[in-house]
Design a protein around this motif. Sequence first.
Motif, PDB file in Angstrom:
ATOM      1  N   LEU A 148      48.145  60.106  38.344  1.00 14.70           N
ATOM      2  CA  LEU A 148      48.098  59.314  39.570  1.00 14.70           C
ATOM      3  C   LEU A 148      46.779  58.549  39.677  1.00 14.70           C
ATOM      4  CD1 LEU A 148      49.708  61.722  42.187  1.00 14.70           C
ATOM      5  CD2 LEU A 148      50.791  59.962  40.795  1.00 14.70           C
ATOM      6  N   ALA A 149      45.680  59.164  39.222  1.00 20.24           N
ATOM      7  CA  ALA A 149      44.390  58.469  39.226  1.00 20.24           C
ATOM      8  C   ALA A 149      44.429  57.263  38.302  1.00 20.24           C
ATOM      9  CB  ALA A 149      43.268  59.422  38.808  1.00 20.24           C
ATOM     10  N   GLY A 150      45.058  57.413  37.144  1.00 18.65           N
ATOM     11  CA  GLY A 150      45.203  56.278  36.231  1.00 18.65           C
ATOM     12  C   GLY A 150      46.046  55.171  36.837  1.00 18.65           C
ATOM     13  N   ALA A 151      47.127  55.549  37.549  1.00 23.78           N
ATOM     14  CA  ALA A 151      47.980  54.545  38.197  1.00 23.78           C
ATOM     15  C   ALA A 151      47.206  53.818  39.298  1.00 23.78           C
ATOM     16  CB  ALA A 151      49.231  55.213  38.778  1.00 23.78           C
ATOM     17  N   ALA A 152      46.393  54.565  40.057  1.00 28.52           N
ATOM     18  CA  ALA A 152      45.596  53.949  41.125  1.00 28.52           C
ATOM     19  C   ALA A 152      44.577  52.974  40.548  1.00 28.52           C
ATOM     20  CB  ALA A 152      44.900  55.039  41.941  1.00 28.52           C
ATOM     21  N   LEU A 153      43.943  53.345  39.435  1.00 28.34           N
ATOM     22  CA  LEU A 153      42.982  52.438  38.802  1.00 28.34           C
ATOM     23  C   LEU A 153      43.672  51.174  38.307  1.00 28.34           C
ATOM     24  CD1 LEU A 153      40.158  51.780  37.702  1.00 28.34           C
ATOM     25  CD2 LEU A 153      40.781  53.026  35.612  1.00 28.34           C
ATOM     26  N   ALA A 154      44.847  51.317  37.716  1.00 29.42           N
ATOM     27  CA  ALA A 154      45.591  50.142  37.235  1.00 29.42           C
ATOM     28  C   ALA A 154      45.919  49.200  38.392  1.00 29.42           C
ATOM     29  CB  ALA A 154      46.872  50.589  36.532  1.00 29.42           C
ATOM     30  N   ALA A 155      46.328  49.770  39.536  1.00 27.25           N
ATOM     31  CA  ALA A 155      46.619  48.942  40.710  1.00 27.25           C
ATOM     32  C   ALA A 155      45.369  48.221  41.196  1.00 27.25           C
ATOM     33  CB  ALA A 155      47.198  49.814  41.823  1.00 27.25           C
ATOM     34  N   GLN A 156      44.222  48.903  41.165  1.00 25.14           N
ATOM     35  CA  GLN A 156      42.978  48.284  41.610  1.00 25.14           C
ATOM     36  C   GLN A 156      42.562  47.136  40.689  1.00 25.14           C
ATOM     37  OE1 GLN A 156      43.131  49.457  44.680  1.00 25.14           O
ATOM     38  NE2 GLN A 156      40.915  49.486  44.701  1.00 25.14           N
ATOM     39  N   ILE A 157      42.726  47.326  39.402  1.00 22.56           N
ATOM     40  CA  ILE A 157      42.334  46.277  38.455  1.00 22.56           C
ATOM     41  C   ILE A 157      43.228  45.046  38.606  1.00 22.56           C
ATOM     42  CG2 ILE A 157      42.290  45.681  36.002  1.00 22.56           C
ATOM     43  CD1 ILE A 157      41.252  48.488  35.428  1.00 22.56           C
ATOM     44  N   VAL A 158      44.537  45.266  38.706  1.00 21.90           N
ATOM     45  CA  VAL A 158      45.477  44.133  38.810  1.00 21.90           C
ATOM     46  C   VAL A 158      45.238  43.363  40.106  1.00 21.90           C
ATOM     47  CG1 VAL A 158      47.897  43.494  39.052  1.00 21.90           C
ATOM     48  CG2 VAL A 158      47.222  45.188  37.334  1.00 21.90           C
ATOM     49  N   THR A 159      45.191  44.058  41.235  1.00 21.80           N
ATOM     50  CA  THR A 159      44.981  43.364  42.517  1.00 21.80           C
ATOM     51  C   THR A 159      43.587  42.745  42.583  1.00 21.80           C
ATOM     52  OG1 THR A 159      44.297  45.472  43.546  1.00 21.80           O
ATOM     53  CG2 THR A 159      46.611  44.817  43.766  1.00 21.80           C
ATOM     54  N   GLY A 160      42.592  43.413  41.991  1.00 21.69           N
ATOM     55  CA  GLY A 160      41.227  42.895  42.013  1.00 21.69           C
ATOM     56  C   GLY A 160      41.083  41.603  41.232  1.00 21.69           C
ATOM     57  N   ILE A 161      41.756  41.505  40.091  1.00 18.51           N
ATOM     58  CA  ILE A 161      41.684  40.281  39.285  1.00 18.51           C
ATOM     59  C   ILE A 161      42.246  39.095  40.062  1.00 18.51           C
ATOM     60  CG2 ILE A 161      42.666  39.142  37.260  1.00 18.51           C
ATOM     61  CD1 ILE A 161      42.391  41.809  35.765  1.00 18.51           C
ATOM     62  N   VAL A 162      43.380  39.299  40.735  1.00 18.31           N
ATOM     63  CA  VAL A 162      43.987  38.203  41.493  1.00 18.31           C
ATOM     64  C   VAL A 162      43.126  37.837  42.698  1.00 18.31           C
ATOM     65  CG1 VAL A 162      46.048  37.432  42.710  1.00 18.31           C
ATOM     66  CG2 VAL A 162      46.270  38.930  40.726  1.00 18.31           C
ATOM     67  N   LEU A 163      42.579  38.833  43.384  1.00 14.21           N
ATOM     68  CA  LEU A 163      41.726  38.551  44.541  1.00 14.21           C
ATOM     69  C   LEU A 163      40.470  37.781  44.133  1.00 14.21           C
ATOM     70  CD1 LEU A 163      41.950  41.951  46.470  1.00 14.21           C
ATOM     71  CD2 LEU A 163      42.883  39.753  47.206  1.00 14.21           C
ATOM     72  N   ALA A 164      39.939  38.105  42.937  1.00 14.56           N
ATOM     73  CA  ALA A 164      38.731  37.419  42.470  1.00 14.56           C
ATOM     74  C   ALA A 164      38.964  35.924  42.273  1.00 14.56           C
ATOM     75  CB  ALA A 164      38.253  38.048  41.160  1.00 14.56           C
ATOM     76  N   MET A 165      40.211  35.524  42.066  1.00 18.46           N
ATOM     77  CA  MET A 165      40.516  34.103  41.890  1.00 18.46           C
ATOM     78  C   MET A 165      40.321  33.304  43.174  1.00 18.46           C
ATOM     79  SD  MET A 165      44.013  34.490  39.660  1.00 18.46           S
ATOM     80  CE  MET A 165      44.078  35.477  38.164  1.00 18.46           C
ATOM     81  N   HIS A 166      40.329  33.996  44.322  1.00 20.32           N
ATOM     82  CA  HIS A 166      40.276  33.308  45.612  1.00 20.32           C
ATOM     83  C   HIS A 166      39.033  33.659  46.423  1.00 20.32           C
ATOM     84  CE1 HIS A 166      44.497  32.081  45.059  1.00 20.32           C
ATOM     85  NE2 HIS A 166      44.697  33.300  44.611  1.00 20.32           N
ATOM     86  N   TYR A 167      38.231  34.600  45.936  1.00 22.61           N
ATOM     87  CA  TYR A 167      37.064  35.053  46.696  1.00 22.61           C
ATOM     88  C   TYR A 167      35.847  34.199  46.337  1.00 22.61           C
ATOM     89  CZ  TYR A 167      33.199  38.009  48.238  1.00 22.61           C
ATOM     90  OH  TYR A 167      32.047  38.473  48.825  1.00 22.61           O
ATOM     91  N   ALA A 168      34.974  33.954  47.304  1.00 22.75           N
ATOM     92  CA  ALA A 168      33.742  33.199  47.080  1.00 22.75           C
ATOM     93  C   ALA A 168      32.550  34.084  47.414  1.00 22.75           C
ATOM     94  CB  ALA A 168      33.714  31.947  47.956  1.00 22.75           C
ATOM     95  N   ALA A 169      31.729  34.382  46.414  1.00 27.96           N
ATOM     96  CA  ALA A 169      30.572  35.269  46.601  1.00 27.96           C
ATOM     97  C   ALA A 169      29.386  34.469  47.129  1.00 27.96           C
ATOM     98  CB  ALA A 169      30.222  35.958  45.282  1.00 27.96           C
ATOM     99  N   ASN A 170      29.518  34.033  48.358  1.00 25.50           N
ATOM    100  CA  ASN A 170      28.461  33.252  49.003  1.00 25.50           C
ATOM    101  C   ASN A 170      28.397  33.684  50.463  1.00 25.50           C
ATOM    102  OD1 ASN A 170      27.624  30.816  50.762  1.00 25.50           O
ATOM    103  ND2 ASN A 170      26.889  30.232  48.717  1.00 25.50           N
ATOM    104  N   GLY A 171      27.185  33.997  50.930  1.00 27.63           N
ATOM    105  CA  GLY A 171      27.047  34.520  52.276  1.00 27.63           C
ATOM    106  C   GLY A 171      27.598  33.607  53.352  1.00 27.63           C
ATOM    107  N   GLY A 172      27.611  32.314  53.102  1.00 30.63           N
ATOM    108  CA  GLY A 172      28.100  31.379  54.104  1.00 30.63           C
ATOM    109  C   GLY A 172      29.607  31.327  54.218  1.00 30.63           C
TER     110      GLY A 172
END
Length: 434
Positions: free
Chosen positions: A52-76
Amino acid sequence: MSFPWAKHYEPKFALTKWVDERLPLPRLVYNAVGAGYPVPRNLNYFWNFGVLAGAALAAQIVTGIVLAMHYAANGGVAFDSVEHIMRDVNAGWFLRYAHANGASMFFIVVYIHIFRGLYYGSYKAPREIVWLLGVVIFLLMMATAFMGYVLPWGQMSFWGAQVITGFFSAIPIVGDTIRVWLLGGYAPDDAALNRFFSLHYLLPFVIAAVIVLHIWALHIPGSNNPTGVDVKGEQDTVPFHPYYTAKDGFGLGIFLVLFAFLIFFAPNYLGHPDNYIPANPLATPAHIVPEWYFWPFYAILRAFTSDFILPAKLWGVLAMFGSIVLLFFLPWLDSSPVRSTNYRPLYRIFFWVLVADVLVLGYCGGSPAEPAYVIVSQIAAAYYFAHFLVILPIVSRMERPRPLPNSITEAVLAKHGGTSPTETAMSGSVLTAE
């Protein structure tokens, strides 16, 4: 540990034979999670939580990669980019909630996995390296989760980064330098966001690499089991597939149902409402608190309120990190030859006291820093360290464990009202003689 009775991989088709001869990946998978990997026949559902820990990590990596496409690392614009994901990106709300709640599910699974290891003695020889790698994974998880909590750039994100990184300044001589190096400045801002975003993206892949080592180290001695008795022969094991793939599949189904319920019906239940307010360096929240899975360690951090030789702030930092580093020494602190707490009646009492103690620390860590909660935190923190440094070494030397079964098979048959192989053989000999 080698299992001479394990089935050996034999490709059935010309293509798989050709691939296996040049890149033995099918053989590797077969020997890792297939019929080529015998496991103890008495594993219960607490052994599901590694998968289950491996499945949770896989879900985090997949969703994180897609979210990174739309996130802007800028305080403003960081806060607005998260709102953009929630409102404008197709299924963005689902990805964001799955990622945020996936972190909580990951920690729930890992905490149960850790306490299962504590209860059944999975840290004892010959599995010390498996345990040590597990603690490394836990530390990497905590670092990744903290950096991820900062990224939405809400009120609690900003002030959490301000407070937690501020504790590094308590380290003599180099503390302020470390804090400035972590943040890229004197306060959380664009540089800190860029650092945390890049590391938050990178560390899950480091975790995945350490998990590979964790599984590799596990396959050398083989899995532990609820009795803690070593495998004696083929009768004590069953192939991982199909027996435990089916069992893990059932556990994964339950996990996904609970995960889906959290995403669709209570997506903000484990979060903090202040994080839906944009970060404001001029307005300090009334109660600064990290995510719930850090609460026990946050309570230990806040338990030190008086200077004694060293500043209280430094004592808190040392105790917080020490509470985790302590786990690295657990295989040598517990000298009992018996692994499973099922056969250690005295230690079992202290184990459940430890569970209650960690829950109390968690409750205090999520509560305001009022005198009553601080006093309870101090008592609970003192017991936490006493359990590992005082109680466990003493109990492991003085207790009288219950008799262990001669084999895993004997324990299984006794539990289900059967007879041992020895008794069966003796009965057969009597019938033959008659």
